[in-house]
Structures are given as structure tokens and as C-alpha cells.
Design a protein around this motif. Structure first.
Motif, PDB file in Angstrom:
ATOM      1  N   MET A  42       9.840   5.980  -0.942  1.00 35.41           N
ATOM      2  CA  MET A  42      11.001   6.183  -0.082  1.00 35.41           C
ATOM      3  C   MET A  42      11.615   7.562  -0.287  1.00 35.41           C
ATOM      4  O   MET A  42      12.066   8.206   0.670  1.00 35.41           O
ATOM      5  CB  MET A  42      12.038   5.093  -0.353  1.00 35.41           C
ATOM      6  N   THR A  43      11.632   8.013  -1.533  1.00 33.64           N
ATOM      7  CA  THR A  43      12.172   9.340  -1.830  1.00 33.64           C
ATOM      8  C   THR A  43      11.380  10.422  -1.106  1.00 33.64           C
ATOM      9  O   THR A  43      11.933  11.458  -0.693  1.00 33.64           O
ATOM     10  CB  THR A  43      12.149   9.605  -3.355  1.00 33.64           C
TER      11      THR A  43
ATOM     12  N   GLU B 240       7.159  -5.985 -14.693  1.00 33.44           N
ATOM     13  CA  GLU B 240       6.394  -5.900 -13.453  1.00 33.44           C
ATOM     14  C   GLU B 240       7.280  -5.423 -12.318  1.00 33.44           C
ATOM     15  O   GLU B 240       6.891  -4.545 -11.528  1.00 33.44           O
ATOM     16  CB  GLU B 240       5.786  -7.266 -13.125  1.00 33.44           C
ATOM     17  N   ALA B 241       8.475  -6.011 -12.195  1.00 36.01           N
ATOM     18  CA  ALA B 241       9.389  -5.617 -11.132  1.00 36.01           C
ATOM     19  C   ALA B 241       9.744  -4.145 -11.241  1.00 36.01           C
ATOM     20  O   ALA B 241       9.809  -3.425 -10.249  1.00 36.01           O
ATOM     21  CB  ALA B 241      10.648  -6.477 -11.183  1.00 36.01           C
ATOM     22  N   SER B 242       9.975  -3.662 -12.463  1.00 41.02           N
ATOM     23  CA  SER B 242      10.352  -2.273 -12.668  1.00 41.02           C
ATOM     24  C   SER B 242       9.259  -1.323 -12.205  1.00 41.02           C
ATOM     25  O   SER B 242       9.518  -0.340 -11.504  1.00 41.02           O
ATOM     26  CB  SER B 242      10.668  -2.038 -14.150  1.00 41.02           C
TER      27      SER B 242
ATOM     28  N   VAL C 107       0.834  -1.196   0.000  1.00 43.68           N
ATOM     29  CA  VAL C 107       0.000   0.000   0.000  1.00 43.68           C
ATOM     30  C   VAL C 107       0.870   1.248   0.000  1.00 43.68           C
ATOM     31  O   VAL C 107       1.839   1.342   0.767  1.00 43.68           O
ATOM     32  CB  VAL C 107      -0.935   0.012   1.236  1.00 43.68           C
ATOM     33  N   ASP C 108       0.515   2.202  -0.846  1.00 45.88           N
ATOM     34  CA  ASP C 108       1.205   3.491  -0.906  1.00 45.88           C
ATOM     35  C   ASP C 108       0.648   4.383   0.199  1.00 45.88           C
ATOM     36  O   ASP C 108      -0.531   4.745   0.170  1.00 45.88           O
ATOM     37  CB  ASP C 108       0.967   4.132  -2.278  1.00 45.88           C
TER      38      ASP C 108
ATOM     39  N   GLU D 238       9.707   1.149  -9.020  1.00 47.42           N
ATOM     40  CA  GLU D 238       9.605   2.594  -9.226  1.00 47.42           C
ATOM     41  C   GLU D 238       8.646   3.213  -8.203  1.00 47.42           C
ATOM     42  O   GLU D 238       8.911   4.281  -7.648  1.00 47.42           O
ATOM     43  CB  GLU D 238       9.119   2.893 -10.639  1.00 47.42           C
ATOM     44  N   ARG D 239       7.531   2.547  -7.947  1.00 52.89           N
ATOM     45  CA  ARG D 239       6.560   3.047  -6.965  1.00 52.89           C
ATOM     46  C   ARG D 239       7.165   3.032  -5.559  1.00 52.89           C
ATOM     47  O   ARG D 239       7.042   3.999  -4.804  1.00 52.89           O
ATOM     48  CB  ARG D 239       5.296   2.171  -7.013  1.00 52.89           C
TER      49      ARG D 239
END
Length: 272
Positions: free
Chosen positions: A71-72, A59-61, A25-26, A65-66
Motif C-alpha cells: 500500500m505504501t 503470522e499476522a505481523s 499476491v504481491d 507488514e507485506r
């Protein structure tokens, strides 16, 4: 309740916890962006952005990225463990149900068993089980490709666009096939002749890539530069009738239907 990544499962508890199904979850918008099946500390590794999907780079990319964007922004991915204590087969079905339930996921593969038991209307269920059976074995060498959605109105041009681009597929086996058969939710929806298989790049498939973020998807093992697509045309009427008919034919190849891979190969010599 979604939790931040703050702990792991002690190794001595893994057998008791068994397989489990989780969501990532974001925390910035509360959106679920990935559903997975795990054992041990897989959920925590994913939440920290550890890449565990070398067989599916696209899919991994998208997932990574999300996670890196979260984290950024100085936050941590949250997660929900929906079910635990499962056998692996049970976990596949729970995972598939959650993938079906959430839109906008970074998962590119359909859930396990979606082609047989995925979301359908009552009419679709009745139609699927009332269709004639697909020839087994077939009369030709075929590539079967599961497409994730069916265009409104079942338009031929739209089905062709979905099935022709772009796949992780053996170029040699694809080129050896006589026809490509499009499959959706366990039934055939199209039959095509692949005249040329090419790397799925903007140069080769400009019309498919324009307006999307797909710039070509590389293989993990480096054996081919990109996933592949094909240029071709609709199969002759007699071939369409044999493998698709008026409303499609019900696929009976259990191994193909249950596999997460979208590609299957069948021929008179290979009988699933």
C-alpha cells in the motif's frame, strides 16, 4: 487470474459461495505471500490489511507488514480464489495443499493434515505406515511438538534446536511434563528433557535468534511476555527407545495430527 481489491461478495450470496480458499499476491513481483481459507468477505478484509489473526501474532505481523508495504508503494494486494462452494473440511485440505505448494509464505502454521498427508516421497509414505505405533497411552506425561521440517541427516543437534524454540505453549503444562517429543510428518524423531522453560527472547536464546528476524514473539492475551523455549538435553536411551526407537514411531493421536496447533499434551490419564 489475480484481481485487485475492487469488490466484495454480497451477503445474500455467502451461503451459495460457501467456504473458499484464496491466495494473496504481491503485485510488485507477482509472488504469492499468503494462503487462507475464508467465508463471507474474509479475502477482501485480508487484502485491505485488516488483522484477523489475533491468535497468531507473528503470522499476522509478517502478513500485515507485506500488505502495508504494498500500500505504501501505492498499489493494492491482488488475490486469487482457487476453490469456492466448499464445506469447511474440504477447504482445510485445499488450503493445506496450496500451503505445501508455495514457498516463502507468511503462513507460519503448517496446512491442515500436513502431518498425515503432506508432501512425502514414496519411501517416506511406506516408512511412515510401516513404523511401530507410538505407545497409547504413554507411560509418562509428554509434550508433543510438531516441527515443520526435518534436518538433512536427521542430526540430533539440529532436531533439538528446532523443537526447543519457540512455541505458544502453557508454561505450567510444559513444566509438568516429563519429556518433550519431537514429531515430524506423523512420526516421532526425538525425545528430550526440558530442564528450564523460558521466554523466547534474545537474552535467553541468543544462539537461536542470531541471524534471524525473530526478536521474541509476544502472546496475544498478555498472560506471558513471550512465546517459550526450553533448555535441556537428550532423553535417556531407554526413553528414546520407548518413544522414538531406531527410525521413529507412528503417532496415532488423530486430534493432535489434525490440529493446526503444533503442541499436544498426552499422559497415562489423557488418551487421544
Amino acid at each position: 487470474m489475480a484481481e485487485a481489491d475492487s469488490a466484495e461478495f454480497p451477503a445474500h450470496t455467502w451461503d451459495k459461495i460457501g467456504f473458499y480458499v484464496y491466495r494473496l499476491v504481491d503485485p510488485r513481483d507477482g509472488a504469492t505471500f499468503y494462503v487462507g481459507k475464508g467465508y463471507g468477505n474474509r479475502v477482501f478484509q485480508h487484502a485491505r490489511g485488516v488483522s484477523l489473526d489475533d491468535d497468531n501474532l507473528s503470522e499476522a505481523s509478517q502478513k500485515l507488514e507485506r500488505i502495508h508495504a504494498i500500500m505504501t508503494d501505492g498499489q493494492k494486494v491482488r488475490y486469487v480464489v482457487h476453490r469456492h462452494g466448499l464445506a469447511e473440511g474440504e477447504a482445510f485440505h485445499v488450503e493445506a495443499a496450496l500451503i505445501d505448494a508455495y514457498e516463502g509464505l507468511t503462513n507460519l502454521q503448517l496446512g491442515h493434515g500436513t502431518d498425515e498427508h503432506g508432501p512425502m516421497s514414496v519411501a517416506e509414505i511406506v516408512r511412515l505406515h510401516g513404523l511401530p505405533d507410538f505407545p497409547n497411552p504413554p507411560q509418562h506425561r509428554l509434550v508433543l511438538i510438531k516441527i515443520p521440517k526435518l534436518p538433512r541427516g536427521n542430526r540430533y543437534d539440529d532436531i533439538f534446536r528446532l523443537v526447543r524454540y519457540c512455541w505458544r505453549i502453557s508454561k505450567a503444562r510444559a513444566e509438568a511434563a516429563d519429556y518433550v517429543i519431537a514429531v515430524h510428518l506423523g512420526r516421532t524423531v526425538g525425545a528430550f528433557i526440558a530442564e528450564q522453560w523460558l521466554p523466547a527472547t534474545a537474552e535467553n536464546f541468543k544462539e537461536d535468534i542470531e541471524g534471524t528476524d525473530n526478536k521474541g514473539i509476544p502472546y496475544a492475551d498478555g498472560s506471558e511476555a513471550y512465546r517459550l523455549g526450553f533448555h535441556g538435553r537428550r532423553a535417556p536411551a531407554e526413553i528414546w527407545d520407548l518413544y522414538v526407537g531406531a527410525h521413529g514411531k507412528r503417532i496415532g493421536y488423530e486430534k493432535f495430527l489434525k490440529a493446526q496447533n503444533a503442541i499436544g499434551y498426552v499422559s497415562p490419564e489423557i488418551n487421544w
